[in-house]
Design a protein around this motif. Structure first.
Motif, short mmCIF file in Angstrom:
data_model
loop_
_atom_site.label_atom_id
_atom_site.label_comp_id
_atom_site.label_asym_id
_atom_site.label_seq_id
_atom_site.Cartn_x
_atom_site.Cartn_y
_atom_site.Cartn_z
N HIS A 24 28.36 -23.11 25.13
CA HIS A 24 28.87 -21.94 25.84
C HIS A 24 30.32 -22.19 26.26
O HIS A 24 30.67 -23.30 26.70
N PRO A 35 32.89 -14.28 27.82
CA PRO A 35 32.00 -15.41 27.55
C PRO A 35 31.55 -15.41 26.09
O PRO A 35 31.36 -14.35 25.48
N ASP A 54 25.17 -12.10 29.96
CA ASP A 54 26.22 -12.25 30.97
C ASP A 54 26.23 -11.02 31.88
O ASP A 54 26.21 -9.88 31.39
N ASN A 480 33.21 -18.68 36.20
CA ASN A 480 32.93 -19.29 34.91
C ASN A 480 33.84 -20.50 34.76
O ASN A 480 34.83 -20.66 35.49
N ARG A 548 29.08 -18.21 34.51
CA ARG A 548 28.71 -16.82 34.24
C ARG A 548 27.84 -16.26 35.37
O ARG A 548 26.80 -15.66 35.13
#
Length: 729
Positions: A24, A35, A54, A480, A548
């Motif tokens: 990720h 993301p 997300d 994030n 996230r």
């Protein structure tokens, strides 16, 4: 000294068995920070996709982000530094050797001319790295040079300064999420993934806009193009380019004349209301309709619709911000928002968490106005620095103008001045006049062609990052973070490492907000992130542990005003009144005092979905979408010129000419040419226009028109004439 060829601590060993390893991360092609899931086989990126669960983006990505595998595998990507040979060609070298030589040359220049002679420019590409700008800024502070420049002062400096002259509101203005109405002036976030504060951000913009419309939000769009955003509008005012201050002054006049302002708020927090009314008095509905080429009833309806909402702001983008009178336009937008009381009140919850930045007061009170530009003096046009940097509009002249303080060395990080800076001829002259030009870029740009050294940087998936720009704009308190998800490919350096290595060689430090790192042993990227965002509302360790994630408990609550708070907004300062009067007097064809009677068209800037400024067409998947910046024109104008799609036209301004490839488009207002900026190459002729486009920056100069407050050189709503090119290329 640590070897610059050595791998650093933010490189992570990857699976090398041939199995798919999914990691990720978030995209850093632009600042939206979408993301992503990345599939990796043997350190090779084979696929990227959005993260469906997300909470903000809901799987959204754009075409540019989905081209990341192409970027990673690009055989033309620079994977080691280049050094210019005496004959002008380039040879590959090691980063240690290159930085030794650059450091020695910087020492010579500082000893000969002083620290101010060393400059840096961080472009839009550099801003996609959360530590590139902090590192460049710290480098300048360490060596004592004021010559720090960024792309912020190229296209939208007015946005950061308007609140100084008018005054500000400590708790900020209404957000998009809970607005009843919004007015978007010259921006198109479904394509650009950008909006001003209070506008539609690039976090899943199509879905968000459809949701807000279903909830009853009204939308007014002011744009000479029928953009993707305008497709959602209740009222679209297809304005004549360059007339935004006229329209906004007229709208303010309507609000005041009809008594639509927030009377209680204005009584408590506004001064100069009588002066404001007098300043906008000449901008009657008839004058506005004629100057803006709009229907008077539509203007009136738009003003009333915007004023009728309880919450919601107007905001501008690069269109009006790059046009003439950009500071005046931004001031008028803020005045309109303010007299309508579109501010966050005591007890309101702010949309954004501002989690990467220090805790600040958010009280329901005005902030006193102050002069907008009080930084160090430039040597050019009596301008001054602002917001911690110098105006990029002066950079080329600072290089070419003899005397104390002349710039002799320039480090360009993630920018391409050769095609992005106004007055291309002046820019090319300046780049060639330097005693040292260092370019940090992953490809050979038009600017890199002039460099003495080209330093190959890490690309986004090879480095750790935080979403530092969007942290201010996310529509919720969202965190994030990403580690590097692939190993570095080649002898490449993170931008901060370049500045660390050079500072080390100069015996300097990097005074980040969190203090300088050790200058004898190179740290890792996470330490630099921690030092860059020192004192953040949410500790960086917590950010790294909350990927996230939306933190509704971190929403900021507006606090009451201090007892005795007495600051008031000043909507009609003397310089504003004088400039607005000049706008009225210059008429619809005014352009910095230049006679433009022979230039009936107006060329406006625009964004294209598949590129970010000058990056994108070098990648196969994006090149299929287009390798030039077409000259979009209304079909009626194309027909009158005897042209068809694909013909070449010569576009001439009072400054210079470029060629463009005709593309009829019925979403463009008649009399308008719409072209993306930052295209073309280092040549002042456009024989390769079909292959690389042409730079609209060639059409403007510091002599034709510049903003009196910021010094920004006007680069949109440019008066031009258009003629078919009859000679074959």
């Amino acid at each position: 000294m640590t070897s610059t060829e050595a791998q650093t601590a933010d490189q992570n060993p990857m699976n090398t068995t041939g199995a798919v390893n999914t990691r990720h991360t978030f995209c850093r092609v632009c600042h939206a920070s979408c993301p992503m899931e990345v599939d990796i086989v043997d350190n090779r990126v084979i696929a990227v996709r959005g993260v469906m669960d997300d909470p903000l983006f809901e799987g959204y990505t754009c075409i540019k982000g989905r081209a990341i595998p192409d970027q990673m595998a690009d055989p033309n990507r620079l994977r080691a530094p280049l050094r210019r040979r005496p004959d002008g060609t380039f040879e590959q070298t090691g980063s240690g050797a290159a930085l030794d030589e650059i450091g020695a040359e910087l020492r010579r220049i500082i000893d000969t001319y002083g620290p101010r002679a060393v400059a840096s420019y961080t472009g839009t590409g550099g801003y996609q790295n959360s530590v590139a700008v902090p590192a460049a800024r710290a480098f300048h502070q360490g060596i004592g040079s004021q010559s720090f420049y960024t792309s912020v002062t190229i296209d939208q400096p007015a946005k950061g300064l308007a609140g100084f002259r008018l005054g500000g509101w400590e708790a900020g203005y209404n957000s998009f999420t809970d607005s009843d109405v919004h007015m978007a002036i010259g921006y198109n976030s479904p394509v650009s993934s950008y909006a001003p504060i209070g506008g539609l951000q690039g976090t899943n913009p199509f879905v968000v806009m459809r949701k807000r419309k279903a909830e009853g939000m009204k939308l007014v769009v002011i744009d000479p193009r029928r953009t993707e955003l305008a497709g959602f509008a209740d009222i679209h005012l297809q304005i004549r380019p360059g007339q935004d201050p006229v329209l906004l002054a007229g709208m303010i006049r309507i609000v005041l004349e009809e008594g639509l302002q927030d009377h209680e708020f204005c009584e408590r927090w506004m001064s100069q209301m009588a002066e404001l009314a007098a300043a906008v008095e000449p901008f009657t509905l008839d004058v506005v309709a004629q100057r803006c080429q709009l229907d008077a009833d539509d203007v009136l309806a738009a003003a009333r619709m915007f004023a009728a909402g309880q919450r919601g702001t107007a905001g501008t983008g690069t269109g009006p911000n790059m046009a003439a009178h950009s500071s005046l336009t931004e001031h008028l937008v803020m005045v309109l928002n303010t007299i309508l009381g579109r501010v966050n009140r005591e007890g309101d919850l702010l949309e954004n968490g501002l989690l990467l930045y220090p805790e600040m007061p958010h009280r329901a009170q005005a902030v006193a106005p102050r002069p907008p530009a009080e930084g160090p003096r430039a040597r050019i046009r009596n301008l001054r620095g602002y917001r911690g940097e110098m105006p990029a509009a002066t950079l080329c002249e600072e290089i070419l103008t003899p005397g104390d303080g002349r710039i002799r060395a320039l480090i360009v990080s993630g920018g391409n001045p050769a095609v992005a800076f106004p007055n291309q001829q002046l820019t090319l002259d300046a780049l060639q006049d330097l005693e040292l030009l260092v370019v940090i870029d992953y490809r050979m740009t038009a600017t890199a062609e002039f460099a003495d050294y080209v330093i190959a940087p890490t690309v986004p998936l090879e480095r750790a990052d935080v979403p530092h720009l969007m942290d201010r704009w996310f529509r919720a308190p969202y965190t994030n973070y990403t580690e590097a998800v692939v190993e570095r490919d080649g002898d490449v350096l993170n931008e901060w490492e370049v500045f660390w290595e050079l500072a080390s060689r100069l015996g300097s430090t990097l005074p980040f907000p969190g203090g300088s790192p050790d200058m004898t042993t190179r740290p890792d990227t996470d330490e630099i992130i921690d030092r860059s965002y020192f004192g953040s509302r949410m500790p960086l360790d917590e950010v790294r542990a909350n990927l996230r994630t939306v933190h509704m408990d971190k929403k900021l609550t507006v606090q009451p005003a201090e007892e005795g708070a007495g600051a008031k907004f000043t909507p009609a300062p003397d310089d504003f009144v004088a400039e607005l009067a000049n706008v009225f007097e210059e008429g619809p064809d005014g352009f910095g005092g230049t006679d433009v009677a022979g230039y009936p068209f107006r060329l406006v800037s625009r964004r294209l979905k598949h590129v970010l400024n000058s990056t994108g067409p070098e990648l196969p998947s994006l090149a299929r979408k287009g390798i030039t910046n077409p000259a979009y024109m209304h079909p009626g104008d194309v027909d009158e010129m005897g042209c068809v799609a694909g013909d070449l036209v010569e576009i001439t301004s009072p400054q210079a000419s470029i060629w463009g490839v005709v593309q009829p488009s019925d979403d463009v207002k008649r009399g308008v040419i719409s072209m993306a900026h930052s295209w073309g190459g280092s040549s002042l002729s456009d024989e390769k226009v079909r292959d690389i486009g042409s730079p609209t920056s060639r059409l403007v100069s510091e002599h034709a028109a510049h903003d009196p407050v910021t010094g920004m050189i006007v680069s949109s709503a440019i008066p031009v004439s258009v003629a078919k090119v009859s000679e074959p290329v």
